[in-house]
Design an enzyme around this catalytic site. Structure first.
Site, PDB file in Angstrom:
ATOM      1  N   MET A  29       0.851  -1.196   0.000  1.00  0.00           N
ATOM      2  CA  MET A  29       0.000   0.000   0.000  1.00  0.00           C
ATOM      3  C   MET A  29       0.888   1.248   0.000  1.00  0.00           C
ATOM      4  O   MET A  29       0.444   2.331   0.398  1.00  0.00           O
ATOM      5  CB  MET A  29      -0.943  -0.021   1.209  1.00  0.00           C
ATOM      6  CG  MET A  29      -1.862  -1.253   1.168  1.00  0.00           C
ATOM      7  SD  MET A  29      -3.408  -1.052   2.063  1.00  0.00           S
ATOM      8  CE  MET A  29      -2.810  -0.894   3.726  1.00  0.00           C
ATOM      9  N   GLY A  30       2.136   1.083  -0.432  1.00  0.00           N
ATOM     10  CA  GLY A  30       3.034   2.235  -0.512  1.00  0.00           C
ATOM     11  C   GLY A  30       3.583   2.619   0.843  1.00  0.00           C
ATOM     12  O   GLY A  30       3.555   1.829   1.788  1.00  0.00           O
ATOM     13  N   ALA A  31       4.090   3.872   0.939  1.00  0.00           N
ATOM     14  CA  ALA A  31       4.821   4.330   2.137  1.00  0.00           C
ATOM     15  C   ALA A  31       5.904   3.285   2.444  1.00  0.00           C
ATOM     16  O   ALA A  31       5.985   2.755   3.556  1.00  0.00           O
ATOM     17  CB  ALA A  31       3.878   4.560   3.316  1.00  0.00           C
ATOM     18  N   HIS A  36       9.628  -3.570   3.207  1.00  0.00           N
ATOM     19  CA  HIS A  36       9.157  -3.877   1.845  1.00  0.00           C
ATOM     20  C   HIS A  36      10.350  -4.239   0.957  1.00  0.00           C
ATOM     21  O   HIS A  36      10.287  -5.189   0.168  1.00  0.00           O
ATOM     22  CB  HIS A  36       8.451  -2.663   1.231  1.00  0.00           C
ATOM     23  CG  HIS A  36       7.188  -2.260   1.907  1.00  0.00           C
ATOM     24  ND1 HIS A  36       7.068  -1.108   2.649  1.00  0.00           N
ATOM     25  CD2 HIS A  36       5.969  -2.861   1.944  1.00  0.00           C
ATOM     26  CE1 HIS A  36       5.827  -1.001   3.110  1.00  0.00           C
ATOM     27  NE2 HIS A  36       5.142  -2.054   2.706  1.00  0.00           N
ATOM     28  N   GLN A  60     -10.317  -2.627   2.773  1.00  0.00           N
ATOM     29  CA  GLN A  60      -9.787  -3.349   3.938  1.00  0.00           C
ATOM     30  C   GLN A  60      -9.678  -2.452   5.173  1.00  0.00           C
ATOM     31  O   GLN A  60      -9.160  -2.887   6.208  1.00  0.00           O
ATOM     32  CB  GLN A  60      -8.444  -3.994   3.616  1.00  0.00           C
ATOM     33  CG  GLN A  60      -7.288  -3.033   3.396  1.00  0.00           C
ATOM     34  CD  GLN A  60      -6.029  -3.762   2.955  1.00  0.00           C
ATOM     35  OE1 GLN A  60      -5.914  -4.194   1.816  1.00  0.00           O
ATOM     36  NE2 GLN A  60      -5.073  -3.926   3.860  1.00  0.00           N
ATOM     37  N   LYS A 150       5.503  -9.662   9.540  1.00  0.00           N
ATOM     38  CA  LYS A 150       4.920  -8.713  10.510  1.00  0.00           C
ATOM     39  C   LYS A 150       3.395  -8.825  10.532  1.00  0.00           C
ATOM     40  O   LYS A 150       2.774  -8.726  11.574  1.00  0.00           O
ATOM     41  CB  LYS A 150       5.327  -7.278  10.216  1.00  0.00           C
ATOM     42  CG  LYS A 150       4.900  -6.356  11.364  1.00  0.00           C
ATOM     43  CD  LYS A 150       5.206  -4.941  11.117  1.00  0.00           C
ATOM     44  CE  LYS A 150       4.203  -4.280  10.233  1.00  0.00           C
ATOM     45  NZ  LYS A 150       2.865  -4.076  10.825  1.00  0.00           N
ATOM     46  N   ARG A 188       2.939   2.620   9.123  1.00  0.00           N
ATOM     47  CA  ARG A 188       2.242   3.433  10.124  1.00  0.00           C
ATOM     48  C   ARG A 188       3.202   4.099  11.108  1.00  0.00           C
ATOM     49  O   ARG A 188       2.817   5.058  11.780  1.00  0.00           O
ATOM     50  CB  ARG A 188       1.222   2.577  10.883  1.00  0.00           C
ATOM     51  CG  ARG A 188      -0.007   2.253  10.047  1.00  0.00           C
ATOM     52  CD  ARG A 188      -1.098   1.592  10.861  1.00  0.00           C
ATOM     53  NE  ARG A 188      -2.320   1.433  10.085  1.00  0.00           N
ATOM     54  CZ  ARG A 188      -2.561   0.440   9.241  1.00  0.00           C
ATOM     55  NH1 ARG A 188      -1.648  -0.503   9.068  1.00  0.00           N
ATOM     56  NH2 ARG A 188      -3.694   0.382   8.564  1.00  0.00           N
TER      57      ARG A 188
HETATM   58  O1  PAF Z   1      -0.144  -5.696   3.821  1.00  0.00           O
HETATM   59  C1  PAF Z   1      -0.584  -4.815   3.043  1.00  0.00           C
HETATM   60  O2  PAF Z   1       0.070  -3.796   2.777  1.00  0.00           O
HETATM   61  C2  PAF Z   1      -1.965  -5.003   2.434  1.00  0.00           C
HETATM   62  O3  PAF Z   1      -2.826  -5.641   3.306  1.00  0.00           O
HETATM   63  C3  PAF Z   1      -1.930  -5.720   1.068  1.00  0.00           C
HETATM   64  C4  PAF Z   1      -1.427  -7.143   1.207  1.00  0.00           C
HETATM   65  C5  PAF Z   1      -1.053  -4.936   0.109  1.00  0.00           C
HETATM   66  C6  PAF Z   1      -3.347  -5.777   0.488  1.00  0.00           C
HETATM   67  O4  PAF Z   1      -3.868  -4.509   0.273  1.00  0.00           O
END
Ligand code: PAF
Length: 285
Positions: A29-31, A36, A60, A150, A188
């Site tokens: 979801m970026g950031a 990542h 979600q 995580k 976050r």
């Molecule tokens: O873990 C996340 O960042 C999200 O839940 C995902 C897997 C990209 C789905 O939107």
């Protein structure tokens, strides 16, 4: 790195790679942060053609303000992806991912997994995660899907969704990356102020304490151990959703250990408005 903003352009580009490319896929979801990047490095080291998606998935988020305040750092994200050697970035908007609207089109039968921990405290969250990841997997058709430990319960949920939908993809779970003081890397964390950031280490300390006590105090019930950890977190100003111990393979919550099945300790707590989660595995001594 190629950037595709539409489903059609991504499909066209991936088709141009020829039949059955070894695609490693990392949905995000970026950031983006080094947690990542560790997923991307894992994919590259396993020789995968690496595709990353950045999409803040509205379906979600059970808390609209969490969605509105989700950090967005696209220019920095693109630099990180370029530096890490990612091949394709998929960057859709909501109408690309949900041309027929964001209502859930089906219910995933996640059973017990959806009734505990994150499932209990974030109703509907995992339905939204499954909805978007299934769409992404069908589009990207990767050989391997890389997820971070995580989000341990998310890994279990997506494993179940993959099996329910019989998707031909292997799930690779990559260990949690931590800051030097132990805080689990998370998008976050960017929302924490200086004092909250310093205090957030308490989550990792709570996990370490629970793990230590489980291994040392073999007669103590897990509920007494986790309650003590919860009180410590509360005394430091956290609003705690849970500190729990479960069997690692199936997330069955347990109060005692037979010493045979690996365990996982999980925590979720608010520091101010920011909800943080973390977990640690306990393997056999
Ligand atoms: O873990 C996340 O960042 C999200 O839940 C995902 C897997 C990209 C789905 O939107």
């Amino acid at each position: 790195m190629v950037i595709c903003k539409t489903v059609d352009s991504l499909r066209e580009y991936l088709t141009s790679l020829g039949s059955s490319p070894n695609i490693g896929f990392i949905p995000t979801m970026g950031a983006l942060h080094d947690g990542h990047a560790s997923l991307m490095r894992a994919a590259k080291s396993q020789g995968q053609f690496t595709v990353v998606s950045i999409f803040v998935n509205p379906t979600q988020f059970n808390d609209p303000s969490d969605f509105a305040k989700y950090p967005k750092t696209l220019p920095e994200d693109i630099l990180l992806l370029e530096r890490t050697g990612v091949d394709v970035l998929f960057l859709p908007d909501v109408s690309e991912m949900y041309p027929e609207g964001t209502q859930l089109s089906e219910h995933y039968d996640l059973g017990y997994l959806e009734t505990i921990l994150e499932g209990k405290y974030r109703p509907g969250h995992f339905q939204g995660v499954c909805q978007v990841v299934e769409r992404l997997l069908k589009l990207v058709a990767p050989k391997k899907l890389y997820l971070g430990q995580k989000d341990y319960q998310q890994c279990m949920v997506l494993r179940k969704m993959i099996s329910l939908k019989q998707l031909p993809v292997e799930l690779v779970i990559v260990p949690t990356r931590r800051e030097i003081d132990g805080l689990a890397m998370s998008s976050r964390n960017m929302r924490l102020n200086e004092a909250q950031r310093k205090g957030a280490i308490a989550l990792f300390q709570a996990l370490e304490e629970v793990k230590h006590n489980i291994l040392e105090k073999t007669n103590a019930s897990f509920s007494s151990i986790t309650s003590a950890a919860q009180h410590v977190l509360e005394s430091k100003g956290f609003i705690v959703d849970y500190v729990s111990v479960a069997q690692a393979p199936d997330l069955q919550l347990v109060d005692h250990w037979d010493g045979k099945v690996p365990l996982v300790v999980l925590v979720a707590a608010f520091s101010g408005e920011v909800r943080l989660i973390d977990n640690e595995l306990i393997n056999l001594p």
